[in-house]
Design an enzyme around this catalytic site. Structure first.
Site, PDB file in Angstrom:
ATOM      1  N   TYR A 257       0.825  -1.216   0.000  1.00 54.78           N
ATOM      2  CA  TYR A 257       0.000   0.000   0.000  1.00 54.78           C
ATOM      3  C   TYR A 257       0.860   1.269   0.000  1.00 54.78           C
ATOM      4  O   TYR A 257       0.379   2.359  -0.282  1.00 54.78           O
ATOM      5  CB  TYR A 257      -0.935   0.032   1.205  1.00 54.78           C
TER       6      TYR A 257
ATOM      7  N   LYS B  16       3.935 -15.322   2.540  1.00 52.78           N
ATOM      8  CA  LYS B  16       3.837 -16.106   1.293  1.00 52.78           C
ATOM      9  C   LYS B  16       5.275 -16.358   0.849  1.00 52.78           C
ATOM     10  O   LYS B  16       5.679 -15.997  -0.267  1.00 52.78           O
ATOM     11  CB  LYS B  16       3.013 -15.307   0.264  1.00 52.78           C
TER      12      LYS B  16
ATOM     13  N   ASP C  54      -2.504 -18.291   2.014  1.00 52.88           N
ATOM     14  CA  ASP C  54      -3.625 -19.062   1.435  1.00 52.88           C
ATOM     15  C   ASP C  54      -4.091 -20.125   2.425  1.00 52.88           C
ATOM     16  O   ASP C  54      -5.297 -20.332   2.625  1.00 52.88           O
ATOM     17  CB  ASP C  54      -3.255 -19.665   0.065  1.00 52.88           C
TER      18      ASP C  54
ATOM     19  N   ASP D 241      -5.028  -6.886   6.112  1.00 48.38           N
ATOM     20  CA  ASP D 241      -6.261  -6.183   5.731  1.00 48.38           C
ATOM     21  C   ASP D 241      -7.347  -7.211   5.416  1.00 48.38           C
ATOM     22  O   ASP D 241      -8.476  -7.141   5.915  1.00 48.38           O
ATOM     23  CB  ASP D 241      -5.946  -5.325   4.484  1.00 48.38           C
TER      24      ASP D 241
ATOM     25  N   ASP E  15     -10.558  -8.825   8.157  1.00 48.54           N
ATOM     26  CA  ASP E  15     -11.974  -8.715   7.791  1.00 48.54           C
ATOM     27  C   ASP E  15     -12.629 -10.095   7.774  1.00 48.54           C
ATOM     28  O   ASP E  15     -13.774 -10.267   8.198  1.00 48.54           O
ATOM     29  CB  ASP E  15     -12.127  -8.077   6.403  1.00 48.54           C
TER      30      ASP E  15
END
Ligand code: NAD
Length: 365
Positions: free
Chosen positions: A146, A195, A227, A251, A255
């Site tokens: 980001y 990852k 994942d 992020d 959620d």
């Protein structure tokens, strides 16, 4: 901070339902202060649309100064349709990004706790949620994709766009340290999510987390690919205690976990830096559709105040008193309209707040 100190709290109520829910949280803090003999001093400051209306900018310097001179900040939420057409640098949301930057807050802490009374709201099957779960996601907040270089390239074959994920060793070290510190305060289990089978930045992440783990030998560290982690939180959320991860993965994962609690409207959050100072806010927005109607659910803001008691003021017992009172009131079936209670258990913002305050008084914690 010792228990006899005075606690200075910056209050940024914000827009929409912000003033109502933060007002509720302040009432609860006052009850805690009275019961446990603490002094909370509030200093109010404007941010977001309310600040724009008064000063022509969403984050006045005075607000930054008040926040910097506090031990913790309680924030409602900012924004609303009224300010949708403003220029980018004047929009209410700039206040949140500006505060995080000015206050050097690089870690976002989001608990995903299943209240027993809310189990029916979870999308998970009964056999999974009956074990319960209490996960704390520690998300890196100011680095990664980001904030990396991004751009658009026009070539002969068409348009391409890119966003770069980059982490420095120092950035990973400081967030990993917060992850381990939180695990030490809880069940001493930390899952680092990356990852690293594909990304170079994740390989550095894993290496640095392993290095930091040497300072926390009591914490059991596990690594998991993103994942797999997003699958495991649905398969068996009870296996997690603290999860530490990057800005992007955090992020999405936070959620996903919030939704498992079945009650995104009840959840608090904290943004922390390298000291005990923190900014505490509900994860919901300013809900302009119900602002001023007295029907907003105050629980996420009240639980945000509980996080401040625990993390910034080191008042764990007091934080638990608030959390138990909330759980008790929900268990009795009392709810605001958003949680669709039985008709005779429907309560307004003020009534829910009073129920929680009375429960804190009557509970012998
Ligand atoms: P929202 O969370 O404000 O509202 C979504 C829905 O949930 C609405 O129907 C609302 O009525 C309901 N809701 C939210 N909180 C509630 C509560 N405590 N009690 C009862 N119902 C509640 O999200 P949105 O509608 O996407 O955003 C509204 C405004 O909030 C926008 O301007 C957005 O930019 C802003 N926002 C601010 C923050 C922040 O300040 N940190 C975060 C998210 C959104």
């Amino acid at each position: 901070m010792s228990k006899s100190e005075v606690y200075k709290i910056g209050i940024v109520k914000g827009d929409g339902i912000g003033p109502e829910v933060v007002g509720a949280a302040m009432e609860v803090l006052d009850v805690i202060g009275e019961k446990y003999n603490h002094r909370f001093i509030y200093r109010e400051a404007l941010a977001g649309g309310a600040a724009y209306d008064k000063f022509g900018e969403p984050l006045p310097q005075e607000t930054i100064d008040i926040c910097k001179n506090s031990h913790g900040v309680l924030l409602g939420a900012v924004g609303g349709h009224k300010w949708d057409d403003l220029a980018r640098d004047k929009r209410p949301e700039r206040a949140i990004l500006g505060l995080r930057k000015e206050l050097k807050l690089f870690a976002n802490l989001r608990p995903g706790t299943l209240f027993k009374s809310m189990a029916d709201f979870s999308p998970l099957k009964t056999e999974i949620i009956q074990k319960g779960f209490d996960i704390l996601v520690v998300r890196e907040l100011t680095g990664g994709i980001y904030f990396g270089e991004s751009g658009i390239k026009i070539t002969e074959s068409g348009t391409s766009a890119y966003d770069i994920e980059m982490y420095s060793q120092a950035e990973v070290e400081r967030i990993a340290k917060i992850g381990f510190e939180m695990a030490m305060k809880r069940k001493k289990r930390l899952t680092s999510v990356d990852k690293s089978n594909v990304l170079e930045s994740s390989r550095l992440w894993r290496k640095v987390v392993n290095k930091v783990s040497k300072d926390f030998p009591e914490v059991e560290l596990k690594h998991m690919y993103i994942d797999n982690a997003s699958m495991q939180v649905i398969r068996d959320p009870s296996q997690f205690d603290v999860v530490v991860t990057t800005n992007l993965f955090g992020d999405i994962l936070s959620d996903e976990i919030s939704m498992l609690t079945g009650s995104i409207g009840l959840l608090p959050s904290a943004s922390m830096g390298s000291s005990a100072f923190g900014l505490y806010e509900p994860i919901h927005g300013s809900a302009p559709d119900i602002g001023g109607k007295g029907i907003a659910n105050p629980i996420a803001a009240i639980l945000s105040a509980a996080m401040m008691l625990r993390l910034s003021f080191n008042l764990d017992g007091e934080a638990k008193a608030v959390e138990s009172a909330v759980d008790d009131v929900l268990s009795m079936g009392y709810k605001t309209a958003d949680l669709r209670p039985e008709r005779d258990r429907l309560r307004t913002t003020a009534e829910m707040t009073d129920l929680i305050k009375n429960r804190i008084h009557s509970n012998g914690i």
